[in-house]
Enzyme design. Structure first.
Site, PDB file in Angstrom:
ATOM      1  N   MET A  41      48.015  35.835  32.375  1.00 35.16           N
ATOM      2  CA  MET A  41      48.563  34.547  32.664  1.00 35.16           C
ATOM      3  C   MET A  41      48.030  33.702  31.851  1.00 35.16           C
ATOM      4  SD  MET A  41      49.908  35.314  36.684  1.00 35.16           S
ATOM      5  CE  MET A  41      48.381  34.675  37.395  1.00 35.16           C
ATOM      6  N   LEU A  44      42.721  32.229  29.301  1.00 34.41           N
ATOM      7  CA  LEU A  44      42.068  33.429  29.155  1.00 34.41           C
ATOM      8  C   LEU A  44      40.544  33.129  28.713  1.00 34.41           C
ATOM      9  CD1 LEU A  44      44.409  34.850  26.004  1.00 34.41           C
ATOM     10  CD2 LEU A  44      44.311  35.148  28.429  1.00 34.41           C
ATOM     11  N   HIS A  45      39.737  34.201  29.146  1.00 38.04           N
ATOM     12  CA  HIS A  45      38.175  33.864  29.144  1.00 38.04           C
ATOM     13  C   HIS A  45      37.484  35.263  28.597  1.00 38.04           C
ATOM     14  CE1 HIS A  45      38.742  36.444  32.762  1.00 38.04           C
ATOM     15  NE2 HIS A  45      39.292  35.614  33.250  1.00 38.04           N
ATOM     16  N   HIS A  48      39.338  38.475  29.734  1.00 36.73           N
ATOM     17  CA  HIS A  48      40.471  38.941  28.961  1.00 36.73           C
ATOM     18  C   HIS A  48      40.353  39.413  27.527  1.00 36.73           C
ATOM     19  CE1 HIS A  48      41.991  35.773  31.754  1.00 36.73           C
ATOM     20  NE2 HIS A  48      43.018  36.699  32.147  1.00 36.73           N
ATOM     21  N   GLN A  72      54.791  36.179  41.902  1.00 32.59           N
ATOM     22  CA  GLN A  72      53.499  36.698  42.549  1.00 32.59           C
ATOM     23  C   GLN A  72      52.615  35.734  43.250  1.00 32.59           C
ATOM     24  OE1 GLN A  72      52.083  38.219  38.630  1.00 32.59           O
ATOM     25  NE2 GLN A  72      49.907  37.589  39.333  1.00 32.59           N
ATOM     26  N   LYS A 160      38.229  44.085  37.492  1.00 31.75           N
ATOM     27  CA  LYS A 160      38.217  42.762  38.401  1.00 31.75           C
ATOM     28  C   LYS A 160      39.406  42.554  39.830  1.00 31.75           C
ATOM     29  CE  LYS A 160      37.765  38.134  39.754  1.00 31.75           C
ATOM     30  NZ  LYS A 160      39.230  37.852  39.636  1.00 31.75           N
ATOM     31  N   ILE A 187      33.868  41.793  33.433  1.00 31.10           N
ATOM     32  CA  ILE A 187      32.878  41.014  32.880  1.00 31.10           C
ATOM     33  C   ILE A 187      32.253  39.986  33.820  1.00 31.10           C
ATOM     34  CG2 ILE A 187      32.543  39.900  30.574  1.00 31.10           C
ATOM     35  CD1 ILE A 187      33.372  42.534  29.815  1.00 31.10           C
ATOM     36  N   SER A 196      36.812  34.861  35.984  1.00 32.03           N
ATOM     37  CA  SER A 196      38.271  34.752  36.449  1.00 32.03           C
ATOM     38  C   SER A 196      38.854  33.266  36.067  1.00 32.03           C
ATOM     39  CB  SER A 196      38.234  34.784  38.050  1.00 32.03           C
ATOM     40  OG  SER A 196      39.473  34.122  38.586  1.00 32.03           O
ATOM     41  N   ARG A 198      40.466  31.355  37.671  1.00 30.32           N
ATOM     42  CA  ARG A 198      40.496  30.388  39.011  1.00 30.32           C
ATOM     43  C   ARG A 198      38.789  29.994  39.286  1.00 30.32           C
ATOM     44  NH1 ARG A 198      44.476  34.192  41.269  1.00 30.32           N
ATOM     45  NH2 ARG A 198      46.210  32.922  41.308  1.00 30.32           N
TER      46      ARG A 198
HETATM   47  O1  PAF Z   1      46.213  40.151  36.299  1.00 33.27           O
HETATM   48  C1  PAF Z   1      46.901  39.221  36.011  1.00 33.27           C
HETATM   49  O2  PAF Z   1      46.693  38.201  35.300  1.00 33.27           O
HETATM   50  C2  PAF Z   1      48.634  39.185  36.473  1.00 33.27           C
HETATM   51  O3  PAF Z   1      48.594  39.676  37.609  1.00 33.27           O
HETATM   52  C3  PAF Z   1      49.422  40.064  35.674  1.00 33.27           C
HETATM   53  C4  PAF Z   1      48.856  41.687  35.252  1.00 33.27           C
HETATM   54  C5  PAF Z   1      49.198  39.255  34.036  1.00 33.27           C
HETATM   55  C6  PAF Z   1      50.694  40.042  36.058  1.00 33.27           C
HETATM   56  O4  PAF Z   1      51.355  38.799  36.130  1.00 33.27           O
END
Ligand code: PAF
Length: 289
Positions: A41, A44-45, A48, A72, A160, A187, A196, A198
């Site tokens: 999503m 990125l860190h 990822h 989601q 994670k 990580i 994360s 967040r």
């Molecule tokens: O883990 C995530 O970042 C999300 O849940 C994903 C797998 C990209 C689906 O939107």
């Protein structure tokens, strides 16, 4: 701080049209290339980027998707404030060795009239679902669409989000999706906090406290490994976390590492999973026991 991209690094193409993505995938397939995929999503860190590098090591071409999936998030959750930084993310992906960034639009993912839901049981039951009932349905829908768009040979997910990893592994197996879903260990920062997107929400003071969640999971795991009472140990950890400023604590639970059901005599491995609020930030973490 973002490091500048060295000139030898090629910035991956960013595609937003399904036809263009399909054309590229068809070309790669005709060349016999093995395709790895990391859905994200964005924001990125290093966690990822480790997924991208792992996908890189297992395939010839790596596609990374960035899509903040509205399905989601519940209406009261952080969809609107979820960090969005496409340019910075693309620069990081160039360094990590991604070949293509797939940026589907909301209109492509959920056009008017979209009417399909995936129903999940097994590892999707309990834990996150007790607190975010919309979450895994939304993840399963978007991940299925992304898999159908990218048609990867492998996809890499972080441990994670351990329950998410198990849910994705289960529905891909159950629905005969022709790819392998691989999990990569979490990580962490030097003090143990799981990386994360967040974590960006945490104040400096909360950031100092945040690592206590991981420390308490370790304390519980040690007690369990030494044959101690898991429930009592979890209750003591909750009290210490609340005293440190966490709350509410959504769950700290010991589960079968494969099915995520409560441990039984058949359990071959156990996993300790937790979700807890620190101020306005919900942190999740898990460790093997
Ligand atoms: O883990 C995530 O970042 C999300 O849940 C994903 C797998 C990209 C689906 O939107």
């Amino acid at each position: 701080m973002l490091k500048p991209v060295p000139s030898s690094v090629t910035t991956p193409d960013r595609l937003r049209e399904l036809a263009a993505l399909r054309q590229r995938i068809t070309l790669w397939r005709s060349e016999g290339q093995r395709i790895g995929f990391v859905p994200t999503m964005g924001a990125l860190h290093a966690g990822h980027l480790a997924l991208v590098k792992h996908a890189r090591s297992l395939s010839d071409k790596v596609v990374v998707s960035i899509f903040v999936n509205p399905l989601q998030f519940a209406p009261h959750e952080d969809f609107d404030r979820y960090p969005r930084r496409e340019d910075a993310d693309s620069a990081l992906l160039a360094e990590a060795g991604a070949d293509l960034v797939w940026l589907p639009t909301s209109e492509l993912m959920y056009p008017k009239g979209f009417a399909t839901k995936i129903e999940l049981t097994g590892p999707a039951e309990g834990l996150e679902t007790d607190f975010r009932p919309q979450f895994f349905g939304g993840v399963a829908t978007v991940v299925t669409k992304l898999f159908n768009q990218v048609t990867p040979d492998i996809a890499v997910f972080g441990e994670k989000d351990y329950q998410q990893l198990k849910v994705v592994q289960t529905f891909t197996r159950d629905l005969d999706m022709p790819l392998e879903v691989i999990g990569l260990p979490t990580i962490r920062e030097s003090d143990g906090l799981a990386l994360s997107s967040r974590n960006a929400y945490l104040s400096a003071e909360e950031r100092d406290t945040a690592a206590k969640l991981h420390a308490e999971l370790h304390a519980i795991a040690e007690t369990v490994q030494a044959g101690g009472d898991a429930d009592a140990s979890i209750e003591r950890a909750k009290i210490r976390l609340e005293a440190a400023g966490f709350g509410p604590i959504d769950y700290i639970a010991l589960r079968d590492a494969d099915s995520l059901a409560p441990p039984s005599a058949d359990s071959r491995a156990l996993r300790l999973l937790a979700a807890a609020w620190l101020g306005k930030t919900r942190l999740i973490d898990n460790i093997a026991v």
